[in-house]
Scaffold this motif. Structure first.
Motif, PDB file in Angstrom:
ATOM      1  N   UNK A 144      15.363-133.198  42.917  1.00  0.00           N
ATOM      2  CA  UNK A 144      14.581-132.266  43.728  1.00  0.00           C
ATOM      3  C   UNK A 144      15.453-131.137  44.269  1.00  0.00           C
ATOM      4  N   UNK A 145      16.629-131.478  44.756  1.00  0.00           N
ATOM      5  CA  UNK A 145      17.540-130.470  45.301  1.00  0.00           C
ATOM      6  C   UNK A 145      17.999-129.515  44.205  1.00  0.00           C
ATOM      7  N   UNK A 146      18.325-130.062  43.040  1.00  0.00           N
ATOM      8  CA  UNK A 146      18.785-129.218  41.932  1.00  0.00           C
ATOM      9  C   UNK A 146      17.706-128.226  41.507  1.00  0.00           C
ATOM     10  N   UNK A 147      16.474-128.696  41.368  1.00  0.00           N
ATOM     11  CA  UNK A 147      15.375-127.825  40.943  1.00  0.00           C
ATOM     12  C   UNK A 147      15.059-126.795  42.028  1.00  0.00           C
ATOM     13  N   UNK A 148      15.108-127.229  43.280  1.00  0.00           N
ATOM     14  CA  UNK A 148      14.879-126.300  44.393  1.00  0.00           C
ATOM     15  C   UNK A 148      15.894-125.157  44.360  1.00  0.00           C
ATOM     16  N   UNK A 149      17.159-125.498  44.254  1.00  0.00           N
ATOM     17  CA  UNK A 149      18.204-124.470  44.326  1.00  0.00           C
ATOM     18  C   UNK A 149      18.153-123.526  43.135  1.00  0.00           C
ATOM     19  N   UNK A 150      17.853-124.062  41.957  1.00  0.00           N
ATOM     20  CA  UNK A 150      17.755-123.204  40.775  1.00  0.00           C
ATOM     21  C   UNK A 150      16.633-122.183  40.928  1.00  0.00           C
ATOM     22  N   UNK A 151      15.574-122.576  41.607  1.00  0.00           N
ATOM     23  CA  UNK A 151      14.448-121.668  41.843  1.00  0.00           C
ATOM     24  C   UNK A 151      14.724-120.730  43.010  1.00  0.00           C
ATOM     25  N   UNK A 152      15.367-121.245  44.051  1.00  0.00           N
ATOM     26  CA  UNK A 152      15.492-120.514  45.312  1.00  0.00           C
ATOM     27  C   UNK A 152      16.594-119.465  45.322  1.00  0.00           C
ATOM     28  N   UNK A 153      17.722-119.767  44.713  1.00  0.00           N
ATOM     29  CA  UNK A 153      18.863-118.864  44.846  1.00  0.00           C
ATOM     30  C   UNK A 153      18.594-117.467  44.288  1.00  0.00           C
ATOM     31  N   UNK A 154      17.945-117.319  43.129  1.00  0.00           N
ATOM     32  CA  UNK A 154      17.645-115.960  42.657  1.00  0.00           C
ATOM     33  C   UNK A 154      16.707-115.189  43.586  1.00  0.00           C
ATOM     34  N   UNK A 155      15.896-115.900  44.363  1.00  0.00           N
ATOM     35  CA  UNK A 155      14.939-115.238  45.250  1.00  0.00           C
ATOM     36  C   UNK A 155      15.616-114.573  46.448  1.00  0.00           C
ATOM     37  N   UNK A 156      16.889-114.872  46.672  1.00  0.00           N
ATOM     38  CA  UNK A 156      17.590-114.233  47.787  1.00  0.00           C
ATOM     39  C   UNK A 156      17.724-112.724  47.593  1.00  0.00           C
ATOM     40  N   UNK A 157      17.539-112.255  46.369  1.00  0.00           N
ATOM     41  CA  UNK A 157      17.553-110.808  46.124  1.00  0.00           C
ATOM     42  C   UNK A 157      16.398-110.103  46.822  1.00  0.00           C
ATOM     43  N   UNK A 158      15.376-110.859  47.218  1.00  0.00           N
ATOM     44  CA  UNK A 158      14.193-110.262  47.850  1.00  0.00           C
ATOM     45  C   UNK A 158      14.229-110.356  49.376  1.00  0.00           C
ATOM     46  N   UNK A 159      15.263-110.959  49.930  1.00  0.00           N
ATOM     47  CA  UNK A 159      15.298-111.211  51.373  1.00  0.00           C
ATOM     48  C   UNK A 159      15.355-109.926  52.192  1.00  0.00           C
ATOM     49  N   UNK A 160      14.695-109.978  53.346  1.00  0.00           N
ATOM     50  CA  UNK A 160      14.779-108.905  54.328  1.00  0.00           C
ATOM     51  C   UNK A 160      14.984-109.522  55.707  1.00  0.00           C
ATOM     52  N   UNK A 161      15.574-108.748  56.602  1.00  0.00           N
ATOM     53  CA  UNK A 161      15.671-109.198  57.986  1.00  0.00           C
ATOM     54  C   UNK A 161      14.351-108.920  58.695  1.00  0.00           C
ATOM     55  N   UNK A 162      14.147-109.615  59.812  1.00  0.00           N
ATOM     56  CA  UNK A 162      12.945-109.377  60.601  1.00  0.00           C
ATOM     57  C   UNK A 162      13.023-108.024  61.308  1.00  0.00           C
ATOM     58  N   UNK A 163      11.865-107.486  61.604  1.00  0.00           N
ATOM     59  CA  UNK A 163      11.786-106.182  62.255  1.00  0.00           C
ATOM     60  C   UNK A 163      12.590-106.170  63.550  1.00  0.00           C
ATOM     61  N   UNK A 164      13.495-105.222  63.643  1.00  0.00           N
ATOM     62  CA  UNK A 164      14.267-105.019  64.863  1.00  0.00           C
ATOM     63  C   UNK A 164      15.488-105.891  65.014  1.00  0.00           C
ATOM     64  N   UNK A 165      15.667-106.895  64.142  1.00  0.00           N
ATOM     65  CA  UNK A 165      16.752-107.846  64.382  1.00  0.00           C
ATOM     66  C   UNK A 165      18.119-107.241  64.070  1.00  0.00           C
ATOM     67  N   UNK A 166      18.219-106.408  63.037  1.00  0.00           N
ATOM     68  CA  UNK A 166      19.517-105.788  62.755  1.00  0.00           C
ATOM     69  C   UNK A 166      19.948-104.894  63.908  1.00  0.00           C
ATOM     70  N   UNK A 167      19.014-104.131  64.446  1.00  0.00           N
ATOM     71  CA  UNK A 167      19.331-103.270  65.587  1.00  0.00           C
ATOM     72  C   UNK A 167      19.719-104.107  66.800  1.00  0.00           C
ATOM     73  N   UNK A 168      19.032-105.233  66.994  1.00  0.00           N
ATOM     74  CA  UNK A 168      19.346-106.102  68.132  1.00  0.00           C
ATOM     75  C   UNK A 168      20.743-106.694  67.992  1.00  0.00           C
ATOM     76  N   UNK A 169      21.092-107.141  66.794  1.00  0.00           N
ATOM     77  CA  UNK A 169      22.428-107.692  66.561  1.00  0.00           C
ATOM     78  C   UNK A 169      23.498-106.625  66.810  1.00  0.00           C
ATOM     79  N   UNK A 170      23.259-105.430  66.296  1.00  0.00           N
ATOM     80  CA  UNK A 170      24.222-104.343  66.485  1.00  0.00           C
ATOM     81  C   UNK A 170      24.354-103.980  67.961  1.00  0.00           C
ATOM     82  N   UNK A 171      23.236-103.999  68.684  1.00  0.00           N
ATOM     83  CA  UNK A 171      23.271-103.678  70.111  1.00  0.00           C
ATOM     84  C   UNK A 171      24.046-104.731  70.890  1.00  0.00           C
ATOM     85  N   UNK A 172      23.828-105.994  70.572  1.00  0.00           N
ATOM     86  CA  UNK A 172      24.558-107.067  71.248  1.00  0.00           C
ATOM     87  C   UNK A 172      26.056-106.938  71.005  1.00  0.00           C
ATOM     88  N   UNK A 173      26.415-106.650  69.771  1.00  0.00           N
ATOM     89  CA  UNK A 173      27.834-106.495  69.444  1.00  0.00           C
ATOM     90  C   UNK A 173      28.429-105.300  70.185  1.00  0.00           C
TER      91      UNK A 173
END
Length: 209
Positions: free
Chosen positions: A66-95
């Motif tokens: 199950x883990x092997x099949x999950x990872x083979x399917x999931x890892x390529x999908x990371x190309x589609x990832x986005x951050x949540x609205x406002x979170x990058x700005x919030x992280x930068x502001x905190x820093x």
């Protein structure tokens, strides 16, 4: 400064990964087990004790497959990832305000790096604790405490921001201030009952830290 150190969960807190996690959980269980499992059951333990433990719930004798099949399917999908609205700005502001930021996640470190290759946020975190770096996992506080150890910080200086009940339980067990966020789309607001405070937007998050 109220919390000089702020640790963050990743999935459902910084990145909108719920849809790809669900898709891969569904793919793995259908492909390996040949049966439909409800979305609620598939996502119930996301963000907690790790992928192997999640899969053990469905078929203790077929976890490795199950883990092997999950990872083979999931890892390529990371190309589609986005951050949540406002979170990058919030992280930068905190820093910019002088907070030291860390990431503590159930993801393996190599999978975090797949996300970092897609999203320009790695430089915002002084340390990353992956799910394969500790013996115990959330809701145990060990991963959070390792993050603080690496940063040379104490629990009374720190907050942990997350979207799951496991995040809140780990923070409280470790003595950190527990900040629950509701934008993850994986867990309900009611599941964040252990939180010291619950926020609905990145702007509210900045206000409580």
């Amino acid at each position: 400064m109220r919390f000089p150190v702020v640790l963050f969960d990743f999935d459902g807190t910084v990145v909108d990964s719920g849809p790809i996690i669900l898709a891969s959980m569904r793919h793995a269980t259908q492909s390996v087990l040949g049966r439909e499992i409800s979305e609620q059951d598939l996502m119930a333990s996301v963000g907690g004790p790790g992928l192997e433990a999640q899969m053990e719930v469905f078929a203790p004798d077929r976890v490795e497959e199950l883990v092997r099949v999950y990872r083979a399917h999931n890892e390529p999908l990371h190309d589609t990832l986005e951050t949540f609205q406002g979170i990058e700005d919030a992280l930068a502001a905190l820093k910019a305000q002088g907070h030291t930021l860390g990431l503590v996640t159930a993801k393996r470190r190599s999978t975090v790096d797949l996300a970092f290759a897609q999203l320009p946020i790695a430089h915002l975190f002084e340390t990353v604790v992956g799910g394969d770096e500790t013996e115990l996992h959330k809701p145990d506080p060990e991963p959070l405490l390792l993050g603080l150890e690496r940063l040379g910080a104490s629990v009374d200086q720190a907050a942990y921001v997350g979207d799951s009940p496991y995040d809140m339980q780990a923070a409280k067990a470790g003595g950190l201030y527990a900040v629950g966020v509701t934008w993850g789309g994986i867990h309900t607001r009611a599941a964040l009952g252990h939180a010291d405070v619950i926020v609905d937007t990145a702007e509210e998050l900045l206000a409580v830290l």
